[in-house]
Design a protein around this motif. Sequence first.
Motif, PDB file in Angstrom:
ATOM      1  N   LYS A 166      -1.619  20.658   0.901  1.00 12.24           N
ATOM      2  CA  LYS A 166      -2.854  19.922   1.447  1.00 12.24           C
ATOM      3  C   LYS A 166      -3.334  19.042   0.078  1.00 12.24           C
ATOM      4  N   ARG A 169      -1.364  16.091  -1.183  1.00 13.38           N
ATOM      5  CA  ARG A 169      -1.282  15.084   0.130  1.00 13.38           C
ATOM      6  C   ARG A 169      -2.637  14.453   0.134  1.00 13.38           C
ATOM      7  N   ASP A 170      -3.457  15.444   0.121  1.00 13.41           N
ATOM      8  CA  ASP A 170      -4.915  14.543   0.081  1.00 13.41           C
ATOM      9  C   ASP A 170      -5.098  13.724  -1.165  1.00 13.41           C
ATOM     10  N   THR A 171      -4.715  14.275  -2.076  1.00  6.61           N
ATOM     11  CA  THR A 171      -5.036  13.270  -3.552  1.00  6.61           C
ATOM     12  C   THR A 171      -4.040  12.021  -3.627  1.00  6.61           C
ATOM     13  N   LEU A 173      -1.667  10.910  -1.326  1.00  4.94           N
ATOM     14  CA  LEU A 173      -1.027   9.910  -0.125  1.00  4.94           C
ATOM     15  C   LEU A 173      -2.418   9.791   0.609  1.00  4.94           C
ATOM     16  N   ASN A 174      -3.287  10.438   0.756  1.00  3.56           N
ATOM     17  CA  ASN A 174      -4.426  10.192   1.858  1.00  3.56           C
ATOM     18  C   ASN A 174      -5.672   9.472   0.900  1.00  3.56           C
ATOM     19  N   ARG A 175      -5.418   9.559  -0.254  1.00  2.00           N
ATOM     20  CA  ARG A 175      -6.398   8.810  -1.473  1.00  2.00           C
ATOM     21  C   ARG A 175      -7.786   9.677  -1.259  1.00  2.00           C
ATOM     22  N   ALA A 176      -8.116  10.719  -1.108  1.00  2.00           N
ATOM     23  CA  ALA A 176      -9.441  11.415  -0.783  1.00  2.00           C
ATOM     24  C   ALA A 176     -10.238  10.929  -2.227  1.00  2.00           C
ATOM     25  N   GLU A 182      -3.934   8.290  -7.909  1.00  2.00           N
ATOM     26  CA  GLU A 182      -2.871   7.942  -8.101  1.00  2.00           C
ATOM     27  C   GLU A 182      -1.810   8.564  -8.881  1.00  2.00           C
TER      28      GLU A 182
END
Length: 425
Positions: A166, A169-171, A173-176, A182
């Motif tokens: 998670k 993905r958050d960092t 892909l979801n650009r939290a 990046e």
Amino acid sequence: MKILVIGRGGREHAIVWALKRGAAGAERQIYCAPGNAGIAQLATTVDIAEMEFDRLVKFAQDEAIDLVFVGPDDPLAAGIVDAFEAANIPVYGPRKNAAEIEGSKIFMKNLLRKYNIPTARYETFTDFESAKRYLDSQPVPIVIKADGLAAGKGVTVCFTREEADKALRDTMLNRAFGAAGEKVVIEEYLEGQEMSILAFVDGETVRPMPAAQDHKPVFDGDKGPNTGGMGTYSPLPHIPQSVIDTAIETIVKPTARALVAEGRPFRGVLFAGLMITRDGPKTIEFNARFGDPETQVVLPRLKTDLLAIVQASLAGRLDQIEIEWSDESAVCVVLASSGYPGSYPKGLPIHGLEDVSADDALIFHAGTAIDAAGRIVTNGGRVLGVVGLGQSIAQARDRAYAAAGRIHFEGKMNRSDIAAKALKA
């Protein structure tokens, strides 16, 4: 003497307070851009944001500012010092190429690897699929870090495979954490006690400050997501001075020398975030400025005039000035808004500030503002840092919590275990 401090948080309030304290402070005219409600009681606040370099330079020129002191990380990483130097305005802080030690975790980790400076094992990635394959091959716990600046929140410690997936993905892909995510660093999990060492640095000259310890997770017992810091204390009675000295000799000083060797000499405050492992101190991170909220417990212990240290550094004489520190203990308890480090309300009136005297505790404003009715209101996730001073950590802690208990705003939250580790020593 006209001084411009750049920033709006608790760190900048502590810097302004330190520059104003003592007899010499009365002769100093201090401006702060943009400042906050607490800073406004000590300095003239200026409605210019930290990243508006052209406006800040013009203000400094128009007001004949003698010295600029840069507080936060974002403007340092973006080259604000270079902008003031280009205008021949004296400025304290590292240039852009030196501030990259904080602006890019990948740069920092590669620098430490090149110069054999102790840190956790790691790999770096620019695409999600490669990062995911590597992550799947590693044991948990594991640490995932956004490469860029993320207000102290771009690091996730993952204790399960699900948490790690998670976080990645958050960092990425979801650009939290926005563009900061990046690129990522995936790093081994280090066990031990955390420790912060700040130092005045000028090239290869390193003048360490007393060690401090931050509390990053939002809830008691180091539970919950990471924040910018929920409280700090200094000194660290449960950590031997020999361990602190080892960290300075094996990490802080070699890093300063490495930056010089790379053509990126560092001038300003270098902050080492460290883990004391069974194999000795290792580097977690470097910051290119005073820490927040570490500054709130370190500067009250500084007996030497902060301005004298800055001026000595700018004159290339940092190695010659005597720097004295108090034996007092300091504990800072952060009062935060409900919901922090996620979304939180703003504009809530703060009550009880007048019930805390300077003899009780120091109050450094972080996220505060003055509303249309002239009231001091909340304006950030971390609202106030309440600092108790005493002859021991226990006494300082009692004073900090007693004062914090007199201050109220809707949804106020704070950790109740700041400095508890030191009391168990």
